[in-house]
Design a protein around this motif. Structure first.
Motif, short mmCIF file in Angstrom:
data_model
loop_
_atom_site.label_atom_id
_atom_site.label_comp_id
_atom_site.label_asym_id
_atom_site.label_seq_id
_atom_site.Cartn_x
_atom_site.Cartn_y
_atom_site.Cartn_z
N ASP A 91 0.95 -1.00 0.08
CA ASP A 91 -0.09 -0.05 0.06
C ASP A 91 0.77 1.20 -0.09
OD1 ASP A 91 -2.14 -1.84 0.27
OD2 ASP A 91 -2.84 -1.12 1.89
N VAL A 92 0.66 2.16 -0.98
CA VAL A 92 1.28 3.43 -0.90
C VAL A 92 0.39 4.60 -0.67
CG1 VAL A 92 3.15 2.55 -2.35
CG2 VAL A 92 1.15 3.84 -3.27
N THR A 93 0.99 5.77 -0.17
CA THR A 93 -0.02 6.92 0.04
C THR A 93 0.43 7.92 -1.14
OG1 THR A 93 1.38 8.19 1.49
CG2 THR A 93 -0.19 6.60 2.32
N GLU A 94 -0.23 8.97 -1.20
CA GLU A 94 0.39 10.15 -2.07
C GLU A 94 1.68 10.77 -1.84
OE1 GLU A 94 -0.98 12.79 -5.51
OE2 GLU A 94 -1.87 10.96 -4.62
N GLY A 106 9.23 9.07 -10.46
CA GLY A 106 7.95 9.23 -11.19
C GLY A 106 6.98 10.35 -10.64
N THR A 107 7.45 11.12 -10.00
CA THR A 107 6.63 12.38 -9.74
C THR A 107 6.65 13.28 -10.87
OG1 THR A 107 8.55 13.27 -8.48
CG2 THR A 107 7.00 11.95 -7.07
N GLY A 108 5.82 14.43 -10.79
CA GLY A 108 5.79 15.33 -11.78
C GLY A 108 5.02 14.75 -13.06
N VAL A 119 2.26 8.60 -7.08
CA VAL A 119 1.48 7.58 -6.73
C VAL A 119 1.45 6.42 -7.94
CG1 VAL A 119 -0.72 8.29 -7.22
CG2 VAL A 119 -0.51 6.61 -5.45
N SER A 120 1.42 5.31 -7.80
CA SER A 120 1.24 4.39 -8.93
C SER A 120 -0.05 4.61 -9.70
CB SER A 120 1.49 2.84 -8.45
OG SER A 120 2.37 2.60 -7.90
N MET A 207 1.35 2.08 -17.69
CA MET A 207 1.21 1.57 -16.19
C MET A 207 2.48 1.70 -15.32
SD MET A 207 -0.57 -0.36 -13.77
CE MET A 207 0.09 0.74 -12.56
N GLU A 208 2.29 2.82 -14.57
CA GLU A 208 3.68 3.02 -13.84
C GLU A 208 3.49 2.77 -12.25
OE1 GLU A 208 5.96 6.68 -15.54
OE2 GLU A 208 3.92 7.18 -15.63
N ILE A 209 4.34 1.98 -11.88
CA ILE A 209 4.48 1.49 -10.39
C ILE A 209 5.81 2.50 -9.67
CG2 ILE A 209 4.81 -0.26 -8.84
CD1 ILE A 209 2.25 -0.67 -10.47
N VAL A 210 5.36 3.14 -8.95
CA VAL A 210 6.43 4.22 -8.03
C VAL A 210 6.65 3.50 -6.83
CG1 VAL A 210 5.77 6.10 -9.42
CG2 VAL A 210 4.84 5.85 -7.16
#
Length: 227
Positions: A91-94, A106-108, A119-120, A207-210
């Motif tokens: 689980d990830v958050t913003e 992967g930000t921006g 976020v993914s 599909m981007e997973i960060v």
């Protein structure tokens, strides 16, 4: 009393009127066929990436000629379903990754028209080109597109000059945990304007997973002509 000459004249007039009516009917039928919409069914596709499998199904494009009949505008009504099957991510958050450290990968601005904002995310849209063969066209995975390179999603009107290509985002969804995520769109209107030559398009899904382990998979659809 109608004379023989008068009767002949009447018959000639009836024949001429009938011929004119037939010509008008043929012209109307020809115009109707020429201006009819064309449905293009497109093949399914799938691509497996780290922790994710992206699949596109039920994709189609309904091509409509321009009502202005000026050759510079045309419309495609696009439909499709994109599914992202995500396994093996935390689980990830913003704001942060799973272990609490800042999530900067992967930000921006994302790549190929996506925006990860830390976020993914799974996003889908269309690559549209004017006087450009998009059959083998794919973007460099490291390419970041600014907002000036994106067509306006609202109304999806794409002004294109000859030799120009634009990304048109359709829909996207954030990925916060493992699961199956579905993006569906039906008869989304894609208008191409100012293109005096042939126009082509093809769908793309990113599909981007960060997080600590960044990964990206891109699935392209089959190209089709917009006229």
């Amino acid at each position: 009393m109608i004379t023989i000459d008068q009767a002949s004249g009447i018959r000639r007039g009836v024949r001429i009127a009938g011929l004119a009516a037939a010509i008008v009917a043929v012209c109307l039928a020809s115009n109707s066929v020429a201006s009819a919409d064309t449905l293009i069914p497109l093949p399914d596709g799938s691509k497996a990436g780290p922790n994710a499998t992206v699949t596109r199904t039920a994709e189609s494009a309904l091509i409509s000629p321009s009502l202005a009949a000026n050759g510079a505008g045309r419309t495609a009504w696009v439909s499709g379903t994109v599914t992202a099957d995500i396994k093996g991510i935390k689980d990830v958050t913003e704001a942060s990754s799973a272990n609490g450290t800042p999530n900067t990968a992967g930000t921006g601005n994302g790549t190929n028209g996506s925006t990860t904002h830390g976020v993914s995310r799974v996003s889908t849209g269309y690559i549209v080109g004017c006087q450009v063969d998009v059959t083998g066209l794919s973007a460099n995975p490291s390419l970041s597109l600014g907002m000036d390179s994106l067509a306006t999603a609202l109304g999806m009107t794409v002004p294109l000059n000859s030799g120009e290509v634009k990304y048109v985002p359709v829909t996207a969804k954030d990925i916060l945990k493992d699961g199956v995520y579905t993006l569906q769109y039906h008869d989304a209107e894609l208008q191409v304007q100012n293109c005096g030559g042939f126009a082509q398009a093809r769908s793309y899904t990113v599909m981007e997973i960060v997080g600590n382990d960044y990964s990206k998979s891109v699935l392209y659809g089959a190209p089709f002509s917009i006229g």
